[in-house]
Design a protein around this motif. Structure first.
Motif, mmCIF file in Angstrom:
data_model
loop_
_atom_site.group_PDB
_atom_site.id
_atom_site.type_symbol
_atom_site.label_atom_id
_atom_site.label_comp_id
_atom_site.label_asym_id
_atom_site.label_seq_id
_atom_site.Cartn_x
_atom_site.Cartn_y
_atom_site.Cartn_z
ATOM 1 N N LYS A 32 -13.890 23.027 -50.276
ATOM 2 C CA LYS A 32 -14.068 21.627 -50.608
ATOM 3 C C LYS A 32 -15.169 21.435 -51.638
ATOM 4 O O LYS A 32 -15.440 20.320 -52.039
ATOM 5 C CB LYS A 32 -14.433 20.848 -49.350
ATOM 6 N N ASP A 41 -12.191 7.471 -40.755
ATOM 7 C CA ASP A 41 -12.087 8.915 -40.516
ATOM 8 C C ASP A 41 -12.921 9.249 -39.291
ATOM 9 O O ASP A 41 -13.703 8.424 -38.817
ATOM 10 C CB ASP A 41 -12.549 9.709 -41.750
ATOM 11 N N GLU A 42 -12.728 10.462 -38.774
ATOM 12 C CA GLU A 42 -13.473 10.811 -37.560
ATOM 13 C C GLU A 42 -14.780 11.509 -37.877
ATOM 14 O O GLU A 42 -15.696 11.482 -37.081
ATOM 15 C CB GLU A 42 -12.593 11.618 -36.595
ATOM 16 N N ILE A 43 -14.897 12.111 -39.074
ATOM 17 C CA ILE A 43 -16.161 12.771 -39.410
ATOM 18 C C ILE A 43 -16.388 12.777 -40.918
ATOM 19 O O ILE A 43 -15.442 12.932 -41.699
ATOM 20 C CB ILE A 43 -16.219 14.223 -38.847
ATOM 21 N N LEU A 45 -5.300 11.314 -42.351
ATOM 22 C CA LEU A 45 -4.645 12.366 -41.563
ATOM 23 C C LEU A 45 -5.323 13.721 -41.822
ATOM 24 O O LEU A 45 -5.819 13.937 -42.908
ATOM 25 C CB LEU A 45 -3.162 12.463 -41.944
ATOM 26 N N ARG A 46 -5.361 14.634 -40.815
ATOM 27 C CA ARG A 46 -4.834 14.391 -39.507
ATOM 28 C C ARG A 46 -5.932 14.040 -38.503
ATOM 29 O O ARG A 46 -5.659 13.540 -37.418
ATOM 30 C CB ARG A 46 -4.118 15.657 -39.011
ATOM 31 N N GLY A 47 -7.174 14.325 -38.894
ATOM 32 C CA GLY A 47 -8.273 14.226 -37.938
ATOM 33 C C GLY A 47 -8.482 12.845 -37.338
ATOM 34 O O GLY A 47 -8.983 12.716 -36.222
ATOM 35 N N ARG A 75 -7.732 19.642 -31.258
ATOM 36 C CA ARG A 75 -7.649 18.231 -31.638
ATOM 37 C C ARG A 75 -7.366 17.356 -30.416
ATOM 38 O O ARG A 75 -7.768 16.199 -30.373
ATOM 39 C CB ARG A 75 -6.519 18.006 -32.647
ATOM 40 N N ASP A 89 -18.567 15.015 -43.363
ATOM 41 C CA ASP A 89 -19.320 16.269 -43.382
ATOM 42 C C ASP A 89 -20.080 16.325 -44.711
ATOM 43 O O ASP A 89 -21.190 15.809 -44.815
ATOM 44 C CB ASP A 89 -18.295 17.408 -43.218
ATOM 45 N N THR A 90 -19.438 16.857 -45.759
ATOM 46 C CA THR A 90 -20.078 16.833 -47.084
ATOM 47 C C THR A 90 -19.998 15.463 -47.738
ATOM 48 O O THR A 90 -20.749 15.161 -48.652
ATOM 49 C CB THR A 90 -19.407 17.842 -48.032
ATOM 50 N N GLY A 91 -19.043 14.663 -47.300
ATOM 51 C CA GLY A 91 -18.814 13.361 -47.923
ATOM 52 C C GLY A 91 -17.831 13.400 -49.081
ATOM 53 O O GLY A 91 -17.485 12.361 -49.647
ATOM 54 N N LEU A 92 -17.356 14.605 -49.431
ATOM 55 C CA LEU A 92 -16.485 14.736 -50.613
ATOM 56 C C LEU A 92 -15.142 14.049 -50.410
ATOM 57 O O LEU A 92 -14.635 13.379 -51.312
ATOM 58 C CB LEU A 92 -16.291 16.218 -50.953
ATOM 59 N N THR A 93 -14.556 14.202 -49.239
ATOM 60 C CA THR A 93 -13.247 13.589 -48.981
ATOM 61 C C THR A 93 -13.326 12.072 -49.136
ATOM 62 O O THR A 93 -12.537 11.466 -49.874
ATOM 63 C CB THR A 93 -12.755 13.940 -47.562
ATOM 64 N N ASP A 148 -10.486 19.706 -35.413
ATOM 65 C CA ASP A 148 -9.847 20.983 -35.072
ATOM 66 C C ASP A 148 -10.684 22.183 -35.475
ATOM 67 O O ASP A 148 -11.586 22.100 -36.311
ATOM 68 C CB ASP A 148 -8.491 21.093 -35.781
HETATM 69 C C1 PRP Z 1 -11.915 16.987 -42.174
HETATM 70 C C2 PRP Z 1 -12.296 15.706 -41.469
HETATM 71 C C3 PRP Z 1 -12.620 14.785 -42.602
HETATM 72 C C4 PRP Z 1 -13.157 15.720 -43.680
HETATM 73 C C5 PRP Z 1 -14.649 15.628 -43.735
HETATM 74 O O1 PRP Z 1 -10.564 16.874 -42.563
HETATM 75 O O2 PRP Z 1 -11.211 15.225 -40.700
HETATM 76 O O3 PRP Z 1 -11.450 14.135 -43.058
HETATM 77 O O4 PRP Z 1 -12.773 17.050 -43.295
HETATM 78 O O5 PRP Z 1 -15.193 16.609 -44.575
HETATM 79 P P1 PRP Z 1 -15.990 16.295 -45.897
HETATM 80 O O6 PRP Z 1 -16.906 15.152 -45.643
HETATM 81 O O7 PRP Z 1 -16.761 17.582 -46.133
HETATM 82 O O8 PRP Z 1 -15.024 16.038 -46.999
HETATM 83 P P2 PRP Z 1 -9.739 18.115 -43.079
HETATM 84 O O9 PRP Z 1 -9.648 18.062 -44.567
HETATM 85 O O10 PRP Z 1 -10.294 19.383 -42.495
HETATM 86 O O11 PRP Z 1 -8.267 17.866 -42.538
HETATM 87 P P3 PRP Z 1 -7.784 17.296 -41.121
HETATM 88 O O12 PRP Z 1 -8.245 15.887 -41.014
HETATM 89 O O13 PRP Z 1 -6.296 17.388 -41.209
HETATM 90 O O14 PRP Z 1 -8.359 18.174 -40.045
#
Ligand code: PRP
Ligand code: MG
Length: 181
Positions: free
Chosen positions: A77, A101-103, A44-46, A167, A105-109, A161
């Motif tokens: 992050k 997940d939908e994206i 959530l939420r993306g 979104r 980016d850094t890969g940290l999440t 978003d």
């Molecule tokens: C965004 C996106 C991924 C994450 C990717 O979520 O939806 O979950 O960042 O970024 P990363 O690879 O740099 O970690 P966000 O934490 O912004 O919350 P959201 O999904 O509620 O928009």
């Protein structure tokens, strides 16, 4: 502007392209998980749009659960430290888990989430993402299913978003610079 699409200057992926790519990913997932139970975990939420469409593109049974995570501190992050805002309702021990997940980016999440879910003793854990930004990666992770690799540009729509807006755009695109300033 009033309409969700008004500030989009370039569409990177149309609704049709997104649906076609998700159908391909779903076919690959169906083949890979044949004969196995499958639990998809949406971030959530993306990921709400991609979960909704991917799940409906699967012709097989699938369970869906959700996690919400957030970085510590002031929204940065860069620490890579994540906290759980909403945990799974499902015990994943012995289960085949696909994090969606939908994206990336850094890969940290997702690297944090992968380690967290792996520690719970699932039968397997894999990752699927619609988009990935290879140039932005700080934490390399093995991603089994990728829709598209994209340049390091800020994109919105289809779950993505900017300050909680866009979104609900059906396409994925880039925002006009004036929106940020
Ligand atoms: C965004 C996106 C991924 C994450 C990717 O979520 O939806 O979950 O960042 O970024 P990363 O690879 O740099 O970690 P966000 O934490 O912004 O919350 P959201 O999904 O509620 O928009
Ligand atoms: Mg997210």
């Amino acid at each position: 502007a009033e309409h969700v699409g008004d500030d989009i200057v370039e569409i990177l992926f149309t609704e049709e392209q997104i649906q076609a790519r998700i159908a391909e990913m779903a076919a690959q997932i169906e083949a890979d998980y044949e004969g196995k139970d499958l639990l998809i975990v949406g971030v959530l939420r993306g990921a709400i749009m991609v979960i909704a469409d991917l799940a409906r593109s699967l012709g097989r049974h699938v369970e869906i659960d959700w996690m919400a995570v957030s970085s510590y501190g002031s929204g940065t992050k860069s620490s890579g430290v994540v906290r759980i805002l909403k945990d799974l309702d499902t015990d994943i021990a012995g289960r085949h888990v696909l994090i969606v997940d939908e994206i990336i980016d850094t890969g940290l999440t997702l690297s944090w989430l992968l380690a967290n879910l792996t520690s719970r003793g699932p039968a397997s854990v894999e990752i699927a993402t619609l988009l990935r930004k290879p140039e932005a990666v700080q934490m390399p992770i093995d991603v089994k299913y990728v829709g598209w690799d994209i340049p390091n540009e800020f994109v919105v729509g289809y779950g993505l978003d900017y300050r909680e807006r866009y979104r609900n755009l059906r396409d994925i695109g880039t925002l006009a610079p004036h929106v940020y300033s």
